[in-house]
Design an enzyme around this catalytic site. Sequence first.
Site, PDB file in Angstrom:
ATOM      1  N   GLU A   1      -1.657  14.634 -11.860  1.00  0.00           N
ATOM      2  CA  GLU A   1      -1.284  13.869 -10.655  1.00  0.00           C
ATOM      3  C   GLU A   1      -1.343  14.823  -9.459  1.00  0.00           C
ATOM      4  OE1 GLU A   1       2.724  12.365 -10.997  1.00  0.00           O
ATOM      5  OE2 GLU A   1       2.791  11.670  -8.918  1.00  0.00           O
TER       6      GLU A   1
ATOM      7  N   PRO B   1      -4.660   3.725  -2.530  1.00  0.00           N
ATOM      8  CA  PRO B   1      -4.807   3.022  -1.261  1.00  0.00           C
ATOM      9  C   PRO B   1      -4.677   3.898  -0.016  1.00  0.00           C
ATOM     10  CG  PRO B   1      -2.780   2.387  -2.378  1.00  0.00           C
ATOM     11  CD  PRO B   1      -3.588   3.179  -3.354  1.00  0.00           C
ATOM     12  N   ASN B   2      -5.535   3.590   0.924  1.00  0.00           N
ATOM     13  CA  ASN B   2      -5.571   4.189   2.268  1.00  0.00           C
ATOM     14  C   ASN B   2      -6.179   5.586   2.312  1.00  0.00           C
ATOM     15  OD1 ASN B   2      -4.312   1.924   3.573  1.00  0.00           O
ATOM     16  ND2 ASN B   2      -2.411   2.582   2.612  1.00  0.00           N
TER      17      ASN B   2
ATOM     18  N   ARG C   1      -5.840  10.056  10.701  1.00  0.00           N
ATOM     19  CA  ARG C   1      -4.482   9.913  11.241  1.00  0.00           C
ATOM     20  C   ARG C   1      -3.530  10.904  10.563  1.00  0.00           C
ATOM     21  NH1 ARG C   1      -4.739   3.970  10.240  1.00  0.00           N
ATOM     22  NH2 ARG C   1      -6.919   4.333  10.657  1.00  0.00           N
TER      23      ARG C   1
ATOM     24  N   TYR D   1      -1.378  15.381   6.513  1.00  0.00           N
ATOM     25  CA  TYR D   1      -2.489  15.352   5.543  1.00  0.00           C
ATOM     26  C   TYR D   1      -3.666  16.253   5.921  1.00  0.00           C
ATOM     27  CZ  TYR D   1      -0.008  11.228   3.844  1.00  0.00           C
ATOM     28  OH  TYR D   1       0.949  10.388   3.342  1.00  0.00           O
TER      29      TYR D   1
ATOM     30  N   SER E   1       0.444  15.925   0.283  1.00  0.00           N
ATOM     31  CA  SER E   1       1.693  16.313   0.946  1.00  0.00           C
ATOM     32  C   SER E   1       2.765  16.604  -0.106  1.00  0.00           C
ATOM     33  CB  SER E   1       2.167  15.179   1.868  1.00  0.00           C
ATOM     34  OG  SER E   1       2.494  14.027   1.105  1.00  0.00           O
TER      35      SER E   1
ATOM     36  N   ARG F   1       9.764   8.347  -1.370  1.00  0.00           N
ATOM     37  CA  ARG F   1       8.593   9.039  -1.940  1.00  0.00           C
ATOM     38  C   ARG F   1       8.996  10.040  -3.028  1.00  0.00           C
ATOM     39  NH1 ARG F   1       4.321   7.724   1.654  1.00  0.00           N
ATOM     40  NH2 ARG F   1       5.122   7.373   3.743  1.00  0.00           N
TER      41      ARG F   1
ATOM     42  N   ASP G   1       1.696   2.254 -17.004  1.00  0.00           N
ATOM     43  CA  ASP G   1       1.384   1.713 -18.337  1.00  0.00           C
ATOM     44  C   ASP G   1      -0.064   1.998 -18.729  1.00  0.00           C
ATOM     45  OD1 ASP G   1       3.916   0.766 -18.802  1.00  0.00           O
ATOM     46  OD2 ASP G   1       3.472  -1.320 -18.270  1.00  0.00           O
TER      47      ASP G   1
ATOM     48  N   HIS H   1      -0.813  15.224  -5.174  1.00  0.00           N
ATOM     49  CA  HIS H   1      -0.424  14.726  -3.849  1.00  0.00           C
ATOM     50  C   HIS H   1      -0.752  15.793  -2.816  1.00  0.00           C
ATOM     51  CE1 HIS H   1       1.439  11.249  -5.501  1.00  0.00           C
ATOM     52  NE2 HIS H   1       2.005  12.018  -6.403  1.00  0.00           N
TER      53      HIS H   1
ATOM     54  N   ARG I   1       9.691  14.622   2.063  1.00  0.00           N
ATOM     55  CA  ARG I   1       9.494  13.463   2.927  1.00  0.00           C
ATOM     56  C   ARG I   1      10.572  12.403   2.673  1.00  0.00           C
ATOM     57  NH1 ARG I   1       3.371  11.848   2.732  1.00  0.00           N
ATOM     58  NH2 ARG I   1       4.070  10.690   4.584  1.00  0.00           N
TER      59      ARG I   1
ATOM     60  N   ALA J   1       0.332   5.455  -2.383  1.00  0.00           N
ATOM     61  CA  ALA J   1       1.615   4.726  -2.363  1.00  0.00           C
ATOM     62  C   ALA J   1       1.944   4.082  -3.713  1.00  0.00           C
ATOM     63  CB  ALA J   1       1.585   3.673  -1.264  1.00  0.00           C
TER      64      ALA J   1
ATOM     65  N   HIS K   1       4.731   5.398  -6.112  1.00  0.00           N
ATOM     66  CA  HIS K   1       6.150   5.075  -5.986  1.00  0.00           C
ATOM     67  C   HIS K   1       6.487   3.637  -6.396  1.00  0.00           C
ATOM     68  CE1 HIS K   1       5.616   8.742  -3.749  1.00  0.00           C
ATOM     69  NE2 HIS K   1       4.879   8.121  -2.827  1.00  0.00           N
TER      70      HIS K   1
ATOM     71  N   ASN L   1      -4.655  10.788  -7.565  1.00  0.00           N
ATOM     72  CA  ASN L   1      -3.723  10.695  -6.448  1.00  0.00           C
ATOM     73  C   ASN L   1      -3.497   9.191  -6.249  1.00  0.00           C
ATOM     74  OD1 ASN L   1      -2.288  10.530  -4.120  1.00  0.00           O
ATOM     75  ND2 ASN L   1      -3.533  11.997  -2.966  1.00  0.00           N
TER      76      ASN L   1
HETATM   77  O1  CA2 Z   1       0.506  13.153  -0.263  1.00  0.00           O
HETATM   78  C1  CA2 Z   1      -0.197  12.354  -0.845  1.00  0.00           C
HETATM   79  O2  CA2 Z   1      -1.301  12.658  -1.318  1.00  0.00           O
HETATM   80  C2  CA2 Z   1       0.245  10.891  -0.991  1.00  0.00           C
HETATM   81  O3  CA2 Z   1      -0.145  10.434  -2.281  1.00  0.00           O
HETATM   82  C3  CA2 Z   1      -0.476  10.120   0.099  1.00  0.00           C
HETATM   83  C4  CA2 Z   1      -0.043   8.656   0.217  1.00  0.00           C
HETATM   84  C5  CA2 Z   1       1.482   8.544   0.262  1.00  0.00           C
HETATM   85  O4  CA2 Z   1       1.853   7.170   0.215  1.00  0.00           O
HETATM   86  C6  CA2 Z   1       2.156   9.285  -0.872  1.00  0.00           C
HETATM   87  O5  CA2 Z   1       3.550   9.182  -0.725  1.00  0.00           O
HETATM   88  C7  CA2 Z   1       1.754  10.749  -0.874  1.00  0.00           C
HETATM   89  C8  CA2 Z   1      -0.602   8.010   1.484  1.00  0.00           C
HETATM   90  C9  CA2 Z   1      -2.069   8.037   1.626  1.00  0.00           C
HETATM   91  C10 CA2 Z   1      -2.400   7.614   3.042  1.00  0.00           C
HETATM   92  O6  CA2 Z   1      -3.610   8.156   3.404  1.00  0.00           O
HETATM   93  C11 CA2 Z   1      -3.857   8.405   4.720  1.00  0.00           C
HETATM   94  C12 CA2 Z   1      -4.716   7.581   5.380  1.00  0.00           C
HETATM   95  C13 CA2 Z   1      -5.027   7.815   6.696  1.00  0.00           C
HETATM   96  C14 CA2 Z   1      -4.502   8.889   7.351  1.00  0.00           C
HETATM   97  C15 CA2 Z   1      -3.654   9.700   6.686  1.00  0.00           C
HETATM   98  C16 CA2 Z   1      -3.327   9.475   5.362  1.00  0.00           C
END
Ligand code: CA2
Length: 152
Positions: free
Chosen positions: A101, A13-14, A21, A26, A105, A114, A90, A103, A110, A80, A83, A77
């Site tokens: 896996e 997600p995201n 952002r 990132y 960051s 996380r 599973d 990541h 952090r 979120a 976590h 990857n």
């Molecule tokens: O560091 C990573 O790759 C994470 O998997 C990224 C996730 C975060 O929840 C993990 O703890 C670590 C977050 C992805 C959010 O993606 C973004 C979207 C827009 C702008 C920046 C990041």
Amino acid sequence: MADPVKILILNGPNLNLLGTREPDIYGHETLTDIGRRCEQRAKALGFEIAMRQSNSEGELIDWIHEAVSKWSAIIINPAAYTHTSVAIMDALKLVNCPIVEVHISNIYKRESFRHHSFVSPVATGVICGLGPAGYEFALEAVAGLLRKKEEV
Ligand code: CA2
């Protein structure tokens, strides 16, 4: 000619909004940029890749199930869901191929929520904190793991 080795790269997600952002955490690259990097690296390694992203846990799980028959390795990857998701853990347990896996960051630098990953205990290995290049390193790692598998 032998069929190309197929690698599935999953993004949670995201990550579709990557590059828009929090560049301090990132970077500036988008997921499309990362996909291009991966295509190039995969070509050099003789792999065919599918890069997918979903904001839905169920869709990610359905894609993981495909790896039982269709894919030689998974790079994931889980964002979120790393976590929180026992369901993704599973699903990955059911898969009999290398799992890396990734990541972008360093999750251990952090917030403490996380620091725990449900995925790491079922992954073959983890690459974390090396930015978007981590995806390319994961492809290299998969090449090594598959070579090792062939030798046994
Ligand atoms: O560091 C990573 O790759 C994470 O998997 C990224 C996730 C975060 O929840 C993990 O703890 C670590 C977050 C992805 C959010 O993606 C973004 C979207 C827009 C702008 C920046 C990041």
